[in-house]
Write a protein that holds these residues in place. Structure first.
Motif, PDB file in Angstrom:
ATOM      1  N   ALA A 102      20.028  18.347  21.524  1.00 15.82           N
ATOM      2  CA  ALA A 102      20.757  17.578  22.529  1.00 15.82           C
ATOM      3  C   ALA A 102      21.857  16.729  21.879  1.00 15.82           C
ATOM      4  O   ALA A 102      22.988  16.661  22.390  1.00 15.82           O
ATOM      5  CB  ALA A 102      19.796  16.691  23.310  1.00 15.82           C
ATOM      6  N   ILE A 103      21.539  16.106  20.743  1.00 14.66           N
ATOM      7  CA  ILE A 103      22.529  15.282  20.031  1.00 14.66           C
ATOM      8  C   ILE A 103      23.688  16.144  19.530  1.00 14.66           C
ATOM      9  O   ILE A 103      24.864  15.774  19.669  1.00 14.66           O
ATOM     10  CB  ILE A 103      21.856  14.524  18.863  1.00 14.66           C
ATOM     11  N   ASP A 104      23.357  17.316  18.958  1.00 13.29           N
ATOM     12  CA  ASP A 104      24.395  18.223  18.450  1.00 13.29           C
ATOM     13  C   ASP A 104      25.304  18.711  19.573  1.00 13.29           C
ATOM     14  O   ASP A 104      26.529  18.771  19.408  1.00 13.29           O
ATOM     15  CB  ASP A 104      23.743  19.419  17.742  1.00 13.29           C
ATOM     16  N   ALA A 113      30.494  18.649  22.313  1.00  8.82           N
ATOM     17  CA  ALA A 113      31.277  18.496  23.548  1.00  8.82           C
ATOM     18  C   ALA A 113      32.307  17.376  23.403  1.00  8.82           C
ATOM     19  O   ALA A 113      33.453  17.507  23.854  1.00  8.82           O
ATOM     20  CB  ALA A 113      30.334  18.201  24.718  1.00  8.82           C
ATOM     21  N   LYS A 114      31.909  16.278  22.729  1.00  5.41           N
ATOM     22  CA  LYS A 114      32.824  15.149  22.528  1.00  5.41           C
ATOM     23  C   LYS A 114      33.986  15.556  21.613  1.00  5.41           C
ATOM     24  O   LYS A 114      35.147  15.147  21.834  1.00  5.41           O
ATOM     25  CB  LYS A 114      32.058  13.972  21.932  1.00  5.41           C
ATOM     26  N   ALA A 115      33.689  16.374  20.590  1.00  2.00           N
ATOM     27  CA  ALA A 115      34.734  16.819  19.665  1.00  2.00           C
ATOM     28  C   ALA A 115      35.772  17.687  20.360  1.00  2.00           C
ATOM     29  O   ALA A 115      36.954  17.688  20.006  1.00  2.00           O
ATOM     30  CB  ALA A 115      34.100  17.588  18.508  1.00  2.00           C
ATOM     31  N   LYS A 116      35.310  18.413  21.394  1.00  2.00           N
ATOM     32  CA  LYS A 116      36.230  19.279  22.140  1.00  2.00           C
ATOM     33  C   LYS A 116      36.893  18.544  23.306  1.00  2.00           C
ATOM     34  O   LYS A 116      37.655  19.141  24.065  1.00  2.00           O
ATOM     35  CB  LYS A 116      35.471  20.492  22.681  1.00  2.00           C
ATOM     36  N   GLY A 171      35.292  17.219  25.851  1.00  3.87           N
ATOM     37  CA  GLY A 171      34.568  17.447  27.108  1.00  3.87           C
ATOM     38  C   GLY A 171      33.346  16.550  27.220  1.00  3.87           C
ATOM     39  O   GLY A 171      33.208  15.562  26.493  1.00  3.87           O
ATOM     40  N   PHE A 172      32.453  16.924  28.134  1.00  2.08           N
ATOM     41  CA  PHE A 172      31.220  16.162  28.352  1.00  2.08           C
ATOM     42  C   PHE A 172      30.042  17.112  28.299  1.00  2.08           C
ATOM     43  O   PHE A 172      30.122  18.246  28.786  1.00  2.08           O
ATOM     44  CB  PHE A 172      31.240  15.444  29.703  1.00  2.08           C
ATOM     45  N   TYR A 173      28.956  16.634  27.716  1.00  2.00           N
ATOM     46  CA  TYR A 173      27.723  17.427  27.675  1.00  2.00           C
ATOM     47  C   TYR A 173      26.815  16.994  28.819  1.00  2.00           C
ATOM     48  O   TYR A 173      26.504  15.813  28.962  1.00  2.00           O
ATOM     49  CB  TYR A 173      27.008  17.233  26.339  1.00  2.00           C
ATOM     50  N   VAL A 174      26.439  17.949  29.648  1.00  2.00           N
ATOM     51  CA  VAL A 174      25.544  17.659  30.769  1.00  2.00           C
ATOM     52  C   VAL A 174      24.140  18.147  30.388  1.00  2.00           C
ATOM     53  O   VAL A 174      23.921  19.361  30.283  1.00  2.00           O
ATOM     54  CB  VAL A 174      26.000  18.359  32.063  1.00  2.00           C
ATOM     55  N   PRO A 175      23.204  17.241  30.142  1.00  2.00           N
ATOM     56  CA  PRO A 175      21.844  17.670  29.759  1.00  2.00           C
ATOM     57  C   PRO A 175      21.124  18.346  30.917  1.00  2.00           C
ATOM     58  O   PRO A 175      21.530  18.226  32.081  1.00  2.00           O
ATOM     59  CB  PRO A 175      21.159  16.357  29.371  1.00  2.00           C
ATOM     60  N   ALA A 176      20.049  19.043  30.603  1.00  2.00           N
ATOM     61  CA  ALA A 176      19.255  19.720  31.637  1.00  2.00           C
ATOM     62  C   ALA A 176      18.614  18.690  32.573  1.00  2.00           C
ATOM     63  O   ALA A 176      18.352  17.555  32.181  1.00  2.00           O
ATOM     64  CB  ALA A 176      18.175  20.568  30.974  1.00  2.00           C
ATOM     65  N   GLU A 177      18.384  19.122  33.801  1.00  2.00           N
ATOM     66  CA  GLU A 177      17.756  18.226  34.787  1.00  2.00           C
ATOM     67  C   GLU A 177      16.342  17.865  34.331  1.00  2.00           C
ATOM     68  O   GLU A 177      15.591  18.738  33.869  1.00  2.00           O
ATOM     69  CB  GLU A 177      17.678  18.916  36.146  1.00  2.00           C
TER      70      GLU A 177
END
Length: 257
Positions: free
Chosen positions: A75-77, A82-85, A87-93
């Motif tokens: 999850a951290i990776d 996503a931040k480097a690109k 964008g945003f990382y959306v974790p699983a529900e």
């Protein structure tokens, strides 16, 4: 006189030597020896099984810890990538929620009371795990004024079970002090130790319902400092205590354990 005494003594010894032990006594001695040997064998087998189980439980615990660490690292990776690109990382529900009752019985509507009974929240400061799906989310929204809920971390689930965990055994509330509390029904489902139980709750596995029903509702203490009377009835988003609070539930549990 000496001769007479010597004669009597020799006669008694002769009688003792020729006297046979009764058959019933022999049978009793044989039975007792057999039982003692069986008890010794059973004790040795139980000790060997306990040693093997302890080793197995330790290995399971290590395996689950590595699994939790790998999931967290992934999850951290993903978040960093996503931040480097840009964008945003959306974790699983989230799959499971921890629900804590924060209000008593006064002014509770019949429908809300029924939902809280289904969730086994019969007393104030009771807490239970709930599998999240469309139906349970609707039910949680119905009882939001009387409870607070959020998404527990692995650490929170472990602390709750290790510190406040009680199991339901023959309808009795028994503390989870060792792994002997897990009966055959749970062992058939692969839940043989506390680590298995925690893993089933964390991952919401196929035996989640049985694992959750085995756990007695947690009886938590009032939070350190207590709830504010002015804000207790307000929703969490309005500065109150009730309703959904996401991952902030972990901070509240820390105050209540």
């Amino acid at each position: 006189i000496h001769f007479i005494l010597h004669y009597i003594t020799s006669q008694v010894q002769t009688r003792k030597a020729t006297m046979k032990t009764p058959e019933s006594v022999l049978k009793k001695q044989a039975t007792q020896a057999k039982l003692a040997a069986q008890a010794k064998a059973d004790a040795a087998a139980a000790e060997a099984k306990a040693t093997a189980d302890q080793k197995s439980f330790y290995e399971k615990s290590e395996k689950y810890a590595a699994e939790y660490a790998a999931t967290e690292k992934e999850a951290i990776d993903n978040r960093r990538a996503a931040k480097a690109k840009g964008g945003f990382y959306v974790p699983a529900e989230p799959k499971v929620a921890l629900v804590i009752r924060i209000r008593g019985i006064i002014g509770v509507s019949p429908k809300a009371k029924k939902v809280m009974q289904l969730f086994r929240l019969r007393q104030i400061h009771n807490a239970t795990f709930v599998r999240l799906n469309e139906a349970t989310i609707r039910m949680l929204r119905l009882i939001e004024p009387y409870v607070t809920y959020g998404y527990p971390t692995v650490s929170t689930i472990q602390k709750l079970i290790y510190k406040r965990g009680f199991g339901k055994v023959d309808k009795q509330r028994i503390p989870i002090a060792d792994n002997s509390i897990f009966g055959e029904d749970l062992q058939k489902l692969g839940i043989c130790c506390t680590a298995d139980l925690i893993h089933e709750i964390v991952t919401v596995g196929p035996a989640f319902k049985q694992a959750n029903n085995f756990l007695w509702p947690f009886k938590l203490s009032p939070p350190l400092g207590g709830f504010s009377k002015k804000t207790k009835l307000l929703h969490y988003l309005e500065g109150g205590e009730a309703g959904a609070r996401g991952e902030e539930i972990n901070k509240l549990v820390k105050k209540m354990i």
